[in-house]
Design a protein around this motif. Sequence first.
Motif, short mmCIF file in Angstrom:
data_model
loop_
_atom_site.label_atom_id
_atom_site.label_comp_id
_atom_site.label_asym_id
_atom_site.label_seq_id
_atom_site.Cartn_x
_atom_site.Cartn_y
_atom_site.Cartn_z
N PHE A 286 0.82 -1.21 0.00
CA PHE A 286 0.00 0.00 0.00
C PHE A 286 0.85 1.26 0.00
N ASP A 287 2.13 1.15 0.35
CA ASP A 287 3.02 2.30 0.28
C ASP A 287 3.24 2.75 -1.16
N TYR A 288 2.97 1.86 -2.10
CA TYR A 288 3.18 2.18 -3.52
C TYR A 288 1.90 1.96 -4.31
N GLN A 289 0.77 2.14 -3.65
CA GLN A 289 -0.53 1.96 -4.30
C GLN A 289 -0.76 3.04 -5.35
N SER A 290 -1.34 2.66 -6.48
CA SER A 290 -1.59 3.64 -7.54
C SER A 290 -2.78 4.53 -7.17
N SER A 302 13.55 -0.46 -5.49
CA SER A 302 13.73 0.34 -6.70
C SER A 302 12.51 0.37 -7.62
N ARG A 303 11.52 -0.50 -7.41
CA ARG A 303 10.44 -0.61 -8.39
C ARG A 303 9.19 -1.22 -7.77
N GLY A 304 8.09 -0.88 -8.38
CA GLY A 304 6.84 -1.58 -8.16
C GLY A 304 6.26 -1.85 -9.53
N LEU A 338 -5.09 2.17 7.43
CA LEU A 338 -5.20 1.16 6.38
C LEU A 338 -6.54 1.20 5.67
N TYR A 339 -7.60 1.50 6.38
CA TYR A 339 -8.96 1.33 5.85
C TYR A 339 -9.17 1.98 4.48
N PRO A 340 -8.89 3.27 4.28
CA PRO A 340 -9.18 3.86 2.95
C PRO A 340 -8.36 3.23 1.83
N LYS A 341 -7.14 2.78 2.15
CA LYS A 341 -6.31 2.15 1.13
C LYS A 341 -6.87 0.77 0.76
N ASP A 347 -12.37 -1.56 -4.29
CA ASP A 347 -13.14 -0.87 -5.33
C ASP A 347 -12.50 -1.01 -6.70
N TRP A 348 -11.17 -1.15 -6.74
CA TRP A 348 -10.46 -1.25 -8.02
C TRP A 348 -10.99 -2.41 -8.85
N PHE A 349 -11.32 -3.52 -8.22
CA PHE A 349 -11.80 -4.68 -8.98
C PHE A 349 -13.14 -4.39 -9.65
N ASP A 350 -14.04 -3.71 -8.95
CA ASP A 350 -15.31 -3.34 -9.57
C ASP A 350 -15.10 -2.37 -10.73
#
Length: 581
Positions: A286-290, A302-304, A338-341, A347-350
């Motif tokens: 979640f530190d690198y969530q889009s 170095s990457r996600g 954590l909750y909103p992330k 929600d991303w899947f929907d």
Amino acid sequence: MQYVDESDRFASLSDCPFGRRGSYLTVHLAPGATDAFGRAYVYLGTCHGAATVLGQHRLFAMQPVYQGERVPFAAVMKPAELVLRTLYGEIHLCIAEARLLLIRAENGLGLRFATTGELDRETKPRGKTAWETVFNRACLTTVIHPIIGRAEVDAPWDWDQLRCGRCKIDLLPDENGRMLASLEEFSHSGTVRAQYPTYEQALAGVQADFDIFLANIPPLKAPYESLRIKAAWNLWSFLVGPCGLVKRNMLYMSRLGPASQWQLSYQVLALAHNAQYAWDQLLVPFDYQSETGQLPDYYDDSRGTFANIRPPIQGWTLKQMRRLGYYQQVSLEQRAALYPKLAAWADWFDAYRVEDGADGLPHYERGDESGMEDGSTFRESPCMVTPDLPAYLVLLYEELGEMSRELGMEETVRDGWYRRAADLQQRLIDRLWDGKRFISHTLEGKTIEKDYGILGYLPVLLGHRLPDAILSALVVDLKKEGYILTEYGFDKEKVEARELCDISRNAVRGFIYQPFNLLLISALHDMGETDFASDVAKRFCDTMLAHYGLGGMLNAYTGAAPGEWMTWTAGAYLLIAGMIE
């Protein structure tokens, strides 16, 4: 010919590179070498992503020297140090701190560091006695400093290539035959310290760090306890610290990385007795969530990588934390962060993985996303609607509902999540249950013939949420000997799929996979099928013991555990062994 004693080896470098918690430094074997006397050839390497993504992680070859000549040795790994044992004595290496390696030698022995040409650019003096090597593409430098003894260096400058053509740094003993040296890693221009810890202080500190970690791994019943210490060391030594994109302690899959969003979610439970390590694993992706809510597939400093996803099992993870009593160790503030992330990920899947042609069910876009790589479920199309993904999301929706209640949100928020869970579960049953089993189909609605994959049985994670007739049918199939159940645990494919197998080149077919065994065994245990769950757990763990390894997958034909130790094998072993009655 005289040989050295290697009987005190804790683990083999052939199975597991040497490292320690928090460090990106590692010692591993050269291709084709072993750690046995006369056959050992070792490298000091790095698991920073900037290097490993190139497949170039070797910094220095390390070679014991005596009276100016290289000598044969055995590499004997201990939990806190690596011993290079020769006919003339021993060289001890300890990763004293995350970026600091200490080397101690006796009886006139020295240690040669020779660059490999993979990443190094130049070696130059640093102060009066130390030498700095710049590893340009790896974004790091090292400073080698003789604390006791001296350094002899051969690092000629090649003006045409604008680099040192070779570099050889021999750390040699003083007049009393003793040598103590340091190698320190820097992300900037290196320096020499005014004072270094003694080797004895460093060794005691590293051993104490592992002992504390081990004390938080629950003991297992005999005979499974014998592999617990190695599994715990595997987890401890593969933890890397904050660096670059990594903001917290993170557990790599293999010593050379990277981490997987899916794997990290399992490791929360393996590390759950140490609440901070556990929670870190859940938060890392979640530190690198889009901005859209998607989580990266693979992740390092170095990457996600966002080309693919991994299954959203965080709901299952949090529910297991509740069941095992660990969830209460996480503060309300941490849950609130954590909750909103987590909601954005759900929600991303929907928003991005539900299409009209898929009857309102989420889908995968590649077999890797499900953990089945080349599984028979994906033999005709990479884009598939499968039963496991809705099951994961049902649990995630429910968990979000519970979290919203705990955080004092309005009841309508909680009810909304639970309504989404109930609606998705009903669509799963209406559209993928054919009266006998759960099926998978393409986005166009075509069912795959000869779909032997285990994904159709993962809705058992829903337990008694499912109608009794469906749950009973799933359990009956799982209990059939030689169907999915084997003498080594649950196969990734039904045994009929063996006609499609060629395990010399396939990633899935013909192998037993630890994550799926953990999911199914824990689900059976939670629904009250404790005797059956214990029996399968015993089969799985007995196989691990028989081969005394923690390799990535088990061979479904022989039970062998090929390959380098993997952390989610270690974590799965600890959790599954704990369910043996």
